[in-house]
Design a protein around this motif. Sequence first.
Motif, PDB file in Angstrom:
ATOM      1  N   LYS A  22     -49.296 160.973  -7.362  1.00  0.00           N
ATOM      2  CA  LYS A  22     -49.864 160.392  -8.580  1.00  0.00           C
ATOM      3  C   LYS A  22     -50.002 158.881  -8.455  1.00  0.00           C
ATOM      4  CE  LYS A  22     -48.401 163.866 -11.957  1.00  0.00           C
ATOM      5  NZ  LYS A  22     -47.624 164.116 -13.200  1.00  0.00           N
ATOM      6  N   LEU A  23     -48.977 158.233  -7.883  1.00  0.00           N
ATOM      7  CA  LEU A  23     -49.021 156.776  -7.708  1.00  0.00           C
ATOM      8  C   LEU A  23     -50.204 156.387  -6.840  1.00  0.00           C
ATOM      9  CD1 LEU A  23     -47.850 153.920  -7.920  1.00  0.00           C
ATOM     10  CD2 LEU A  23     -46.365 154.479  -5.989  1.00  0.00           C
ATOM     11  N   ASN A  24     -50.373 157.049  -5.700  1.00  0.00           N
ATOM     12  CA  ASN A  24     -51.468 156.705  -4.791  1.00  0.00           C
ATOM     13  C   ASN A  24     -52.825 156.979  -5.424  1.00  0.00           C
ATOM     14  OD1 ASN A  24     -49.711 155.891  -2.750  1.00  0.00           O
ATOM     15  ND2 ASN A  24     -49.549 157.942  -1.892  1.00  0.00           N
ATOM     16  N   HIS A  25     -52.910 158.053  -6.229  1.00  0.00           N
ATOM     17  CA  HIS A  25     -54.175 158.367  -6.909  1.00  0.00           C
ATOM     18  C   HIS A  25     -54.557 157.265  -7.887  1.00  0.00           C
ATOM     19  CE1 HIS A  25     -57.280 160.659  -8.950  1.00  0.00           C
ATOM     20  NE2 HIS A  25     -56.703 160.360 -10.097  1.00  0.00           N
ATOM     21  N   VAL A  26     -53.580 156.804  -8.674  1.00  0.00           N
ATOM     22  CA  VAL A  26     -53.841 155.753  -9.664  1.00  0.00           C
ATOM     23  C   VAL A  26     -54.255 154.457  -8.977  1.00  0.00           C
ATOM     24  CG1 VAL A  26     -52.754 154.247 -11.373  1.00  0.00           C
ATOM     25  CG2 VAL A  26     -52.371 156.710 -11.457  1.00  0.00           C
ATOM     26  N   ILE A  27     -53.518 154.068  -7.933  1.00  0.00           N
ATOM     27  CA  ILE A  27     -53.812 152.812  -7.226  1.00  0.00           C
ATOM     28  C   ILE A  27     -55.195 152.881  -6.570  1.00  0.00           C
ATOM     29  CG2 ILE A  27     -53.096 151.281  -5.360  1.00  0.00           C
ATOM     30  CD1 ILE A  27     -51.331 151.176  -7.864  1.00  0.00           C
ATOM     31  N   LYS A  28     -55.517 154.021  -5.957  1.00  0.00           N
ATOM     32  CA  LYS A  28     -56.824 154.175  -5.307  1.00  0.00           C
ATOM     33  C   LYS A  28     -57.950 154.068  -6.323  1.00  0.00           C
ATOM     34  CE  LYS A  28     -59.357 157.241  -2.184  1.00  0.00           C
ATOM     35  NZ  LYS A  28     -59.321 158.533  -1.434  1.00  0.00           N
ATOM     36  N   LYS A  29     -57.748 154.654  -7.515  1.00  0.00           N
ATOM     37  CA  LYS A  29     -58.760 154.607  -8.572  1.00  0.00           C
ATOM     38  C   LYS A  29     -58.969 153.165  -9.041  1.00  0.00           C
ATOM     39  CE  LYS A  29     -59.737 156.380 -13.205  1.00  0.00           C
ATOM     40  NZ  LYS A  29     -59.216 157.188 -14.340  1.00  0.00           N
ATOM     41  N   LEU A  30     -57.878 152.418  -9.208  1.00  0.00           N
ATOM     42  CA  LEU A  30     -57.993 151.024  -9.660  1.00  0.00           C
ATOM     43  C   LEU A  30     -58.681 150.156  -8.610  1.00  0.00           C
ATOM     44  CD1 LEU A  30     -54.539 150.441 -11.397  1.00  0.00           C
ATOM     45  CD2 LEU A  30     -56.736 150.954 -12.446  1.00  0.00           C
ATOM     46  N   ILE A  31     -58.356 150.394  -7.336  1.00  0.00           N
ATOM     47  CA  ILE A  31     -58.992 149.628  -6.261  1.00  0.00           C
ATOM     48  C   ILE A  31     -60.502 149.883  -6.273  1.00  0.00           C
ATOM     49  CG2 ILE A  31     -59.211 149.425  -3.755  1.00  0.00           C
ATOM     50  CD1 ILE A  31     -56.193 149.918  -3.594  1.00  0.00           C
ATOM     51  N   SER A  32     -60.891 151.135  -6.494  1.00  0.00           N
ATOM     52  CA  SER A  32     -62.322 151.476  -6.573  1.00  0.00           C
ATOM     53  C   SER A  32     -62.990 150.726  -7.715  1.00  0.00           C
ATOM     54  CB  SER A  32     -62.474 152.984  -6.756  1.00  0.00           C
ATOM     55  OG  SER A  32     -63.828 153.317  -6.918  1.00  0.00           O
ATOM     56  N   GLU A  33     -62.307 150.658  -8.878  1.00  0.00           N
ATOM     57  CA  GLU A  33     -62.861 149.932 -10.025  1.00  0.00           C
ATOM     58  C   GLU A  33     -62.995 148.441  -9.712  1.00  0.00           C
ATOM     59  OE1 GLU A  33     -60.413 150.740 -13.350  1.00  0.00           O
ATOM     60  OE2 GLU A  33     -60.946 152.867 -13.469  1.00  0.00           O
ATOM     61  N   ILE A  34     -61.987 147.880  -9.028  1.00  0.00           N
ATOM     62  CA  ILE A  34     -62.025 146.455  -8.677  1.00  0.00           C
ATOM     63  C   ILE A  34     -63.202 146.167  -7.760  1.00  0.00           C
ATOM     64  CG2 ILE A  34     -60.818 144.649  -7.390  1.00  0.00           C
ATOM     65  CD1 ILE A  34     -58.202 145.902  -8.463  1.00  0.00           C
ATOM     66  N   HIS A  35     -63.418 147.037  -6.776  1.00  0.00           N
ATOM     67  CA  HIS A  35     -64.535 146.840  -5.849  1.00  0.00           C
ATOM     68  C   HIS A  35     -65.877 146.925  -6.576  1.00  0.00           C
ATOM     69  CE1 HIS A  35     -61.990 148.032  -2.099  1.00  0.00           C
ATOM     70  NE2 HIS A  35     -61.741 146.803  -2.518  1.00  0.00           N
ATOM     71  N   ARG A  53     -50.908 151.248   2.690  1.00  0.00           N
ATOM     72  CA  ARG A  53     -52.337 151.215   2.364  1.00  0.00           C
ATOM     73  C   ARG A  53     -52.815 149.862   1.837  1.00  0.00           C
ATOM     74  NH1 ARG A  53     -50.341 156.182   1.124  1.00  0.00           N
ATOM     75  NH2 ARG A  53     -51.545 157.998   1.835  1.00  0.00           N
ATOM     76  N   ILE A  54     -51.880 149.021   1.421  1.00  0.00           N
ATOM     77  CA  ILE A  54     -52.236 147.739   0.813  1.00  0.00           C
ATOM     78  C   ILE A  54     -51.858 146.602   1.759  1.00  0.00           C
ATOM     79  CG2 ILE A  54     -51.963 146.281  -1.210  1.00  0.00           C
ATOM     80  CD1 ILE A  54     -53.167 149.012  -1.817  1.00  0.00           C
ATOM     81  N   SER A  55     -52.759 145.652   1.954  1.00  0.00           N
ATOM     82  CA  SER A  55     -52.514 144.578   2.924  1.00  0.00           C
ATOM     83  C   SER A  55     -51.460 143.586   2.461  1.00  0.00           C
ATOM     84  CB  SER A  55     -53.832 143.838   3.203  1.00  0.00           C
ATOM     85  OG  SER A  55     -54.330 143.254   2.006  1.00  0.00           O
ATOM     86  N   ASN A  56     -51.344 143.370   1.151  1.00  0.00           N
ATOM     87  CA  ASN A  56     -50.399 142.357   0.663  1.00  0.00           C
ATOM     88  C   ASN A  56     -49.660 142.899  -0.557  1.00  0.00           C
ATOM     89  OD1 ASN A  56     -49.028 139.947   0.412  1.00  0.00           O
ATOM     90  ND2 ASN A  56     -50.684 138.899  -0.647  1.00  0.00           N
ATOM     91  N   VAL A  57     -48.380 143.244  -0.376  1.00  0.00           N
ATOM     92  CA  VAL A  57     -47.545 143.770  -1.458  1.00  0.00           C
ATOM     93  C   VAL A  57     -46.444 142.755  -1.765  1.00  0.00           C
ATOM     94  CG1 VAL A  57     -46.055 145.639  -2.248  1.00  0.00           C
ATOM     95  CG2 VAL A  57     -47.999 146.136  -0.748  1.00  0.00           C
ATOM     96  N   ILE A  58     -46.434 142.254  -3.013  1.00  0.00           N
ATOM     97  CA  ILE A  58     -45.446 141.264  -3.462  1.00  0.00           C
ATOM     98  C   ILE A  58     -44.486 141.943  -4.425  1.00  0.00           C
ATOM     99  CG2 ILE A  58     -45.137 139.008  -4.582  1.00  0.00           C
ATOM    100  CD1 ILE A  58     -48.165 138.562  -3.975  1.00  0.00           C
ATOM    101  N   THR A  59     -43.211 141.553  -4.412  1.00  0.00           N
ATOM    102  CA  THR A  59     -42.227 142.184  -5.289  1.00  0.00           C
ATOM    103  C   THR A  59     -41.470 141.154  -6.119  1.00  0.00           C
ATOM    104  OG1 THR A  59     -40.497 142.153  -3.591  1.00  0.00           O
ATOM    105  CG2 THR A  59     -41.912 144.103  -3.691  1.00  0.00           C
ATOM    106  N   ALA A  60     -40.964 141.628  -7.257  1.00  0.00           N
ATOM    107  CA  ALA A  60     -40.110 140.811  -8.138  1.00  0.00           C
ATOM    108  C   ALA A  60     -39.132 141.754  -8.831  1.00  0.00           C
ATOM    109  CB  ALA A  60     -40.944 140.059  -9.170  1.00  0.00           C
ATOM    110  N   VAL A  61     -37.933 141.221  -9.154  1.00  0.00           N
ATOM    111  CA  VAL A  61     -36.864 142.074  -9.700  1.00  0.00           C
ATOM    112  C   VAL A  61     -36.695 141.935 -11.207  1.00  0.00           C
ATOM    113  CG1 VAL A  61     -35.615 142.167  -7.520  1.00  0.00           C
ATOM    114  CG2 VAL A  61     -35.128 140.334  -9.147  1.00  0.00           C
ATOM    115  N   ASP A  62     -37.489 141.072 -11.862  1.00  0.00           N
ATOM    116  CA  ASP A  62     -37.447 141.010 -13.320  1.00  0.00           C
ATOM    117  C   ASP A  62     -38.751 140.377 -13.821  1.00  0.00           C
ATOM    118  OD1 ASP A  62     -35.256 138.442 -12.587  1.00  0.00           O
ATOM    119  OD2 ASP A  62     -37.114 137.999 -13.656  1.00  0.00           O
ATOM    120  N   GLY A  63     -38.958 140.429 -15.142  1.00  0.00           N
ATOM    121  CA  GLY A  63     -40.212 139.956 -15.714  1.00  0.00           C
ATOM    122  C   GLY A  63     -40.463 138.479 -15.505  1.00  0.00           C
TER     123      GLY A  63
END
Length: 461
Positions: A112-125, A28-38
Amino acid sequence: MKKYDITILIVEDDTAGLHLVKTNLARRISNVITAVDGREGLKKFLKHKPSIVLTDIEMPFLNGLEMSTEILKDCPDTKIVVMSAYEDTEYFVQAIDLGAESFLIKPLESVKLNHVIKKLISEIHKDEELIKKQKELEASEMRFRNVFKSMKDMVFVLDKNDVFREFYGSKNSSTFYEPKYFLKKDQKKIMPKNLSDEYLKYKKKLFLKKTTQSFEYELVNKTASGWFSANLDIHEDGESVVATVREITEQKQFQEKLIQSEMKFFDLFDNAPDMYFAVNSEGNVINVNNFGAESLGYSKDELIGDSVWKIVYKEDLERVQKEVSDILKQKVQGTELNFRKIRKDGSVLFVHEKTSLTFDETGDVAELRIICRDVTIVKELEQQKEEDHQKIAKAKVEWEKTFDNIDDIIAIVDENFNIIRANKAFAEMCNLQTKEMVDKKCYEVFHKMHKNPDYCKLHNT
């Protein structure tokens, strides 16, 4: 499936979990970046500036909370989602204080993960749309913004007929008008009706009670708005009114943000996937989240103020009361309890609780805070497993009893003709004990030969 044009950073030291979350979001996301530590996560954030950061807490080099603190210093509008195992839920309040938008319990549930991400994307828009509109109005609002910044107290004197008689203060008035606009004019004719009525109401109270009267009001025109406070006092002439006006837009905005922050905290608290209780030293419930109350079949009002012991299963009550008493007396932090609770309808659930204490200024216990998880399904599976083990053990005993009591000679032999097990009849025929038969070659015992003869049926088998 249409993808959201947004960048998200996932920081997780569990590579298997990281892969699963990335695979899920990449749909669902066009650009997903990953990292293995802080440390790597902070470096990638500074490079890519993602809108959302999904981070674990316990990681090497730099934990999730420390990394999030640095991220929010650089970009306060970043949406932070903290994920953690049940054992880490003591970080819950820290994550909220930090400014996290949400708190997810691992292992993550896809819905739950998809619900949270979708809600945040809506807020960003929505935020982006608001910024766009603000930029469109920027030119027309510039003059009023500068006026608000330079605002100082303004003092107006209105005579007994409500005519502006005098003005004192900054000429850069944020009332959207030059001071001379007011002078010698009736306030009812130049002020908005709601403000004029408010003034007259408090003027009446002023002369009735002979004490300062205060109120707040908002002024709005086509391009700007602002909040003000007004204090009314009686002039020394005994008839006029002295109105001291101060611009309070920033204070109002701060209050609104504070209210929103509190609402966010209580929303997360009420809808967290665990039961949360706060209990005083007398054993009365001070607070409980919605999930906790609903899980037990109560409303929050039914539990708050009542004894916490009414929701403990009767057979466990004495033990749990003693354990809690020891926690309070010895001021022990981080204790874990396992017992049964009882719902309003009388049904029973098994729970696992983690406790922590807060203290008042004198060092006495103020609250016992409890994170409670329903482990009924786990307990039922454990009981089923134990019952299955007992059935298997019983079946094994019955089989061995039957095997040994058959009159015919019976032996179980492996592919190398080694005897694995022989019954009593076979052992007695060979003048041996059954244990002595194990690991002997069947042809040595039965045929008295050093190799399996050709005529033996096992030879060809």
